[in-house]
Design a protein around this motif. Structure first.
Motif, PDB file in Angstrom:
ATOM      1  N   GLY A 181     -14.387   7.686  -5.311  1.00  0.00           N
ATOM      2  CA  GLY A 181     -13.196   8.466  -4.437  1.00  0.00           C
ATOM      3  C   GLY A 181     -12.206   8.949  -5.681  1.00  0.00           C
ATOM      4  O   GLY A 181     -12.230   8.563  -6.545  1.00  0.00           O
ATOM      5  N   SER A 182     -11.152   9.369  -4.874  1.00  0.00           N
ATOM      6  CA  SER A 182     -10.151   9.688  -5.627  1.00  0.00           C
ATOM      7  C   SER A 182      -9.106   8.665  -6.248  1.00  0.00           C
ATOM      8  O   SER A 182      -9.165   7.792  -5.587  1.00  0.00           O
ATOM      9  CB  SER A 182      -9.157  10.838  -5.009  1.00  0.00           C
ATOM     10  N   VAL A 183      -8.556   9.067  -7.445  1.00  0.00           N
ATOM     11  CA  VAL A 183      -7.865   7.884  -8.171  1.00  0.00           C
ATOM     12  C   VAL A 183      -6.416   8.087  -7.625  1.00  0.00           C
ATOM     13  O   VAL A 183      -5.878   8.915  -7.673  1.00  0.00           O
ATOM     14  CB  VAL A 183      -7.674   7.933  -9.703  1.00  0.00           C
ATOM     15  N   VAL A 184      -6.068   6.843  -7.096  1.00  0.00           N
ATOM     16  CA  VAL A 184      -4.525   6.866  -6.591  1.00  0.00           C
ATOM     17  C   VAL A 184      -3.477   6.290  -7.596  1.00  0.00           C
ATOM     18  O   VAL A 184      -2.367   6.410  -7.552  1.00  0.00           O
ATOM     19  CB  VAL A 184      -4.474   5.936  -5.325  1.00  0.00           C
ATOM     20  N   VAL A 185      -3.976   5.186  -8.517  1.00  0.00           N
ATOM     21  CA  VAL A 185      -3.106   4.739  -9.476  1.00  0.00           C
ATOM     22  C   VAL A 185      -3.849   4.955 -10.832  1.00  0.00           C
ATOM     23  O   VAL A 185      -5.074   4.459 -10.825  1.00  0.00           O
ATOM     24  CB  VAL A 185      -2.750   3.331  -9.262  1.00  0.00           C
ATOM     25  N   ILE A 226      -7.146   3.065 -10.121  1.00  0.00           N
ATOM     26  CA  ILE A 226      -7.732   2.296  -8.839  1.00  0.00           C
ATOM     27  C   ILE A 226      -7.956   3.455  -7.923  1.00  0.00           C
ATOM     28  O   ILE A 226      -7.329   4.523  -7.879  1.00  0.00           O
ATOM     29  CB  ILE A 226      -6.492   1.737  -8.311  1.00  0.00           C
ATOM     30  N   HIS A 227      -9.084   3.460  -7.192  1.00  0.00           N
ATOM     31  CA  HIS A 227      -9.753   4.435  -6.351  1.00  0.00           C
ATOM     32  C   HIS A 227      -9.226   4.537  -4.977  1.00  0.00           C
ATOM     33  O   HIS A 227      -8.863   3.284  -4.546  1.00  0.00           O
ATOM     34  CB  HIS A 227     -11.140   4.445  -6.349  1.00  0.00           C
ATOM     35  N   LYS A 228      -9.297   5.566  -4.122  1.00  0.00           N
ATOM     36  CA  LYS A 228      -8.845   5.292  -2.966  1.00  0.00           C
ATOM     37  C   LYS A 228      -9.636   4.532  -1.980  1.00  0.00           C
ATOM     38  O   LYS A 228     -11.036   4.604  -2.075  1.00  0.00           O
ATOM     39  CB  LYS A 228      -8.993   7.162  -2.378  1.00  0.00           C
ATOM     40  N   GLY A 229      -9.042   3.646  -1.186  1.00  0.00           N
ATOM     41  CA  GLY A 229      -9.709   2.880  -0.406  1.00  0.00           C
ATOM     42  C   GLY A 229     -10.499   1.404  -1.236  1.00  0.00           C
ATOM     43  O   GLY A 229     -11.027   0.822  -0.428  1.00  0.00           O
ATOM     44  N   GLU A 230     -10.018   1.321  -2.338  1.00  0.00           N
ATOM     45  CA  GLU A 230     -10.594   0.295  -3.016  1.00  0.00           C
ATOM     46  C   GLU A 230      -9.800  -1.256  -3.196  1.00  0.00           C
ATOM     47  O   GLU A 230      -8.591  -0.765  -3.020  1.00  0.00           O
ATOM     48  CB  GLU A 230     -10.843   0.817  -4.344  1.00  0.00           C
ATOM     49  N   ASN A 231     -10.580  -2.169  -2.989  1.00  0.00           N
ATOM     50  CA  ASN A 231      -9.797  -3.441  -3.137  1.00  0.00           C
ATOM     51  C   ASN A 231      -9.999  -3.961  -4.763  1.00  0.00           C
ATOM     52  O   ASN A 231     -11.043  -4.177  -4.721  1.00  0.00           O
ATOM     53  CB  ASN A 231     -10.149  -4.411  -2.228  1.00  0.00           C
ATOM     54  N   LEU A 232      -9.067  -3.793  -5.570  1.00  0.00           N
ATOM     55  CA  LEU A 232      -9.076  -4.251  -6.727  1.00  0.00           C
ATOM     56  C   LEU A 232      -8.278  -5.796  -6.881  1.00  0.00           C
ATOM     57  O   LEU A 232      -7.097  -5.643  -6.717  1.00  0.00           O
ATOM     58  CB  LEU A 232      -8.478  -3.339  -7.759  1.00  0.00           C
ATOM     59  N   ILE A 285       0.982   7.893  -9.952  1.00  0.00           N
ATOM     60  CA  ILE A 285       0.753   7.232  -8.832  1.00  0.00           C
ATOM     61  C   ILE A 285       0.630   8.459  -7.844  1.00  0.00           C
ATOM     62  O   ILE A 285       1.593   9.358  -7.741  1.00  0.00           O
ATOM     63  CB  ILE A 285       1.915   6.429  -8.303  1.00  0.00           C
ATOM     64  N   LEU A 286      -0.694   8.288  -6.906  1.00  0.00           N
ATOM     65  CA  LEU A 286      -0.795   9.395  -6.151  1.00  0.00           C
ATOM     66  C   LEU A 286      -0.692  10.953  -6.707  1.00  0.00           C
ATOM     67  O   LEU A 286      -0.319  11.799  -6.312  1.00  0.00           O
ATOM     68  CB  LEU A 286       0.055   9.385  -4.955  1.00  0.00           C
ATOM     69  N   GLY A 287      -1.245  10.929  -8.027  1.00  0.00           N
ATOM     70  CA  GLY A 287      -1.373  12.256  -8.755  1.00  0.00           C
ATOM     71  C   GLY A 287       0.042  12.584  -9.492  1.00  0.00           C
ATOM     72  O   GLY A 287       0.101  13.739 -10.010  1.00  0.00           O
TER      73      GLY A 287
END
Lengths: 259, 280
Positions: free
Chosen positions: A18-22, A44-50, A80-82
Motif C-alpha cells: 500500500g501507499s506510504v502514509v508516514v 508506514i503503509h496505508k492500513g498497516e498496524n505497526l 506525513i501523507l506525502g
C-alpha cells in the motif's frame, strides 16, 4: 499454517504494497547529550498496524511524538501523507494534525468535562458549523463503537482505567483520523481489558482503514494487532519483521521480548 | 529543524538546562544561569501572550466561563475580607484620631486608605491566593495528565484556549472585585463607626465623597488591571511549564502564589511612585 494465519499473511502483504502514509529519513532527536533517536528510517503503509517494541527509555514515545508534532526532531526528514512537515506553514500543519489521532497512555481526558463534553470538544474545535443533532449523532456513534453508550453523562473520574482508555479512543476516533498513534494502549489494564482494547484497535483498522503505530510492552497486544513489528534499541531499529519471524529471531535479545 | 508541528519554547530551555548540567559550572554560575533562563522563559511567555491575544480565532466562550469562575466565584471571599478590613481599620484608627480630637475625620481617612491602597492590595493578595494558585494547580494537573498535549494534537491551540483566556479574565475581573471590595470595606467601616456612636449613612457617605477625588480613584483602579494581569500570567506560566509528576502540581500552585504576591507588591511600589511623580 491455519486459514486465519494465511489470511493474515496475505493481508500483511497487501499492507506492505500500500501507499506510504508516514516516511522518516535519517530522523534524529537528542535531549542534551542524550541521543534518543539515531538515524531512524521508517515507512508506514496505508492500513498497516505497526507495533514498536523496546525497553523503557529507548525512544518509542519520542518517535510517535515526533510524528504528531509534540516533540521537535533535530535532523532528518519527516513526510506525513506525502507532505514534508518541515516545509509546511502553521495553518497547513494544523490541518495535517487533524488527520492524526493520538491515544495517550493515561487517556488524557479533560477532567473538568463530562464524557459527552470530552467528545464534543474536538468536534466543536474543528467544525464550527456542526449542528447539535449532528454532534449528538457523532458522539453516540463514537461511544457505541467503544461500548460506552451508558457512560455518556458521567464524569471521567467515575470511569475505570479500561473505560478511560476506551473513551480516549472514542475521542480520537470521532475526528476520523487517517493515522492512529497509540502510546502504550494496554498499560495498567488487566489481561481481559487489554484484550478488549487490542480487539478495538483491530476493529478500528478494519472499519476505518487507518494506519496505526502502536507503542507497547504488552506482547499479547503486539501479537493480536501487529502487521509488522519493529524492535527499538538505543534509538535505532534492532529488528523488524512479523510476530512469527521475530519470535524465532537468531538474536537472543530480540527473542527475549517474545518469551 | 525549525518548522515542526508544534513549538514548545520550554523544550529548548530544558535542553539547554540539561546541557548546562553536564558542563563544569560553579554553583553561583548555575544560579545565575537558572535565573536568566527563568527570566527569558517568562519574557517569551509574556510576548507569546500578546501575540496570541491579538490573533483570531478568539475564545469568547471560554473567556466568559473563566470570568465566571475567576470573578463571580471570588465574590464571597472578597466581600468577607473587604468587610473585615473596613471594620478593623475603623476600630483600630479611632483611638489615635480621638487623641487629636479628629474622630470626625474617621470616615474620610478610612475611605482614602481603603480606596487608594488597602482595598486593591488586599483584594489582589486574596486573588493571588485563590485564583493564582488555582490556575497554577489546574494547568499543572492538565500538564501532568497530558491534557494539554491532547488539546494540541486535537488541533486546539492550548496556549490560546487555556492561558490567554485565564490571563484576560483575571486582568478584567480583579478591577471589578477591587471596586466591590472597596464598597464592602466602606460598609464595614460604617458599621465600625457606629459601634461607638451614631453616624447616619448620609453623613458617612458625604464625608467619604468629600475626602475622595479623581486622583485617589483613578490610579488605584488602573493598577488593579496590572495586578490581575501579573497574577493570571504568573499562575498560567507556573502551571503551563510545571514539572511532570504530582510534586510539580504542588510546586506550581505554591510558587504561583508566592511569585504573584511578590509581583503585586512590586507593581504597587511602582504604581505609587508613578502616581506621586504625576501628582507633584
Amino acid at each position: 499454517m491455519t486459514a486465519a494465519a494465511t489470511h493474515r499473511k496475505a493481508e500483511d502483504e497487501n499492507k506492505k504494497n500500500g501507499s506510504v502514509v508516514v516516511k522518516m529519513e535519517h530522523l534524529k532527536k537528542s535531549f542534551g547529550n542524550n541521543r534518543v533517536l539515531r538515524n531512524i528510517d521508517l515507512a508506514i503503509h496505508k492500513g498497516e498496524n505497526l507495533v514498536i517494541l523496546g525497553k523503557s527509555g529507548t525512544g518509542k514515545s519520542v518517535l510517535i511524538k515526533c510524528i504528531v508534532g509534540l516533540v521537535d526532531y533535530d535532523e532528518g526528514k519527516l513526510e506525513i501523507l506525502g507532505e514534508d512537515v518541515a516545509e509546511l506553514k502553521e495553518k497547513a500543519l494544523g490541518e495535517l494534525r487533524k488527520k492524526i489521532g493520538f491515544l495517550f497512555q493515561s487517556g488524557a481526558l479533560y477532567d473538568s468535562m463530562s464524557v459527552r463534553e470530552n467528545l464534543e470538544f474536538p468536534l466543536r474545535r474543528q467544525s464550527h458549523s456542526i449542528s447539535k443533532e449532528q454532534m449528538d449523532s457523532l458522539v453516540k456513534e463514537a461511544l457505541q463503537n467503544v461500548g460506552l453508550s451508558d457512560a455518556i453523562d458521567r464524569a471521567p473520574s467515575a470511569l475505570s482505567g479500561g473505560m478511560r482508555k476506551r473513551l480516549g479512543l472514542a475521542r480520537t476516533l470521532i475526528l476520523k483520523p487517517e493515522i492512529m498513534l497509540y502510546d502504550e494502549p494496554t498499560t495498567g489494564l488487566d489481561p481481559i481489558t487489554s484484550k478488549e482494547i487490542s480487539g478495538l484497535i483491530l476493529e478500528i483498522q478494519n472499519k476505518y482503514d487507518t494506519s496505526s503505530v502502536i507503542i507497547t510492552h504488552d506482547i499479547e497486544c503486539a501479537k493480536l494487532t501487529a502487521n509488522r513489528i519493529i524492535v527499538l534499541k538505543d534509538g535505532t531499529f534492532a529488528a523488524e519483521g512479523t510476530y512469527s519471524e521475530l519470535e524465532k529471531s537468531a538474536d537472543a535479545w530480540v527473542r527475549s521480548f517474545f518469551e | 529543524m525549525e518548522n515542526v508541528l508544534l513549538q514548545h519554547p520550554e523544550n529548548e530551555i530544558q535542553e539547554t538546562a540539561e546541557l548546562s548540567e553536564s558542563t563544569s559550572e560553579s554553583p553561583a554560575d548555575s544560579v545565575f544561569h537558572k535565573f536568566f533562563l527563568e527570566v527569558s522563559s517568562i519574557t517569551m511567555f509574556t510576548l507569546r501572550f500578546f501575540k496570541e491575544v491579538l490573533k483570531p480565532p478568539y475564545e469568547f466562550k471560554e473567556l466568559m466561563n473563566q470570568s465566571f469562575q475567576i470573578g463571580y466565584k471570588s465574590l464571597p471571599l472578597v466581600a468577607i475580607t473587604g468587610f473585615i478590613i473596613g471594620l478593623v481599620l475603623t476600630i483600630q484608627s479611632r483611638p489615635t484620631l480621638a487623641k487629636f480630637g479628629a474622630v470626625s475625620w474617621l470616615p474620610g481617612m478610612v475611605a482614602v486608605s481603603l480606596v487608594r491602597e488597602i482595598g486593591p492590595v488586599i483584594c489582589a493578595l486574596i486573588f493571588a491566593g485563590k485564583v493564582g494558585s488555582g490556575i497554577g494547580a489546574e494547568l499543572a494537573s492538565m500538564n501532568v495528565t497530558e491534557q494539554i498535549d491532547a488539546m494540541q494534537v486535537s488541533g486546539t491551540n492550548p496556549f490560546k484556549y487555556l492561558v490567554v483566556t485565564r490571563v484576560l479574565s483575571s486582568t478584567l475581573m480583579l478591577p471589578l472585585l477591587a471596586v466591590f471590595a472597596d464598597a464592602v470595606g466602606l460598609l464595614g467601616s460604617f458599621v465600625g463607626v457606629n459601634l461607638n456612636g451614631h453616624v447616619s449613612a448620609f453623613l458617612f457617605s458625604s464625608q467619604i465623597f468629600q475626602s475622595l477625588d479623581f486622583r485617589d480613584l483613578f490610579p488605584a483602579f488602573i493598577k488593579t488591571f496590572f495586578f490581575g494581569f501579573a497574577i493570571g500570567l504568573v499562575g498560567s506560566y507556573k502551571g503551563y511549564y510545571s514539572n511532570k509528576g504530582t510534586e510539580g502540581v504542588g510546586k506550581a500552585a505554591n510558587s504561583a502564589v508566592v511569585f504573584a504576591s511578590l509581583m503585586v507588591f512590586i507593581i504597587d511600589m511602582i504604581a505609587v511612585q508613578m502616581t506621586s511623580l504625576f501628582q507633584n
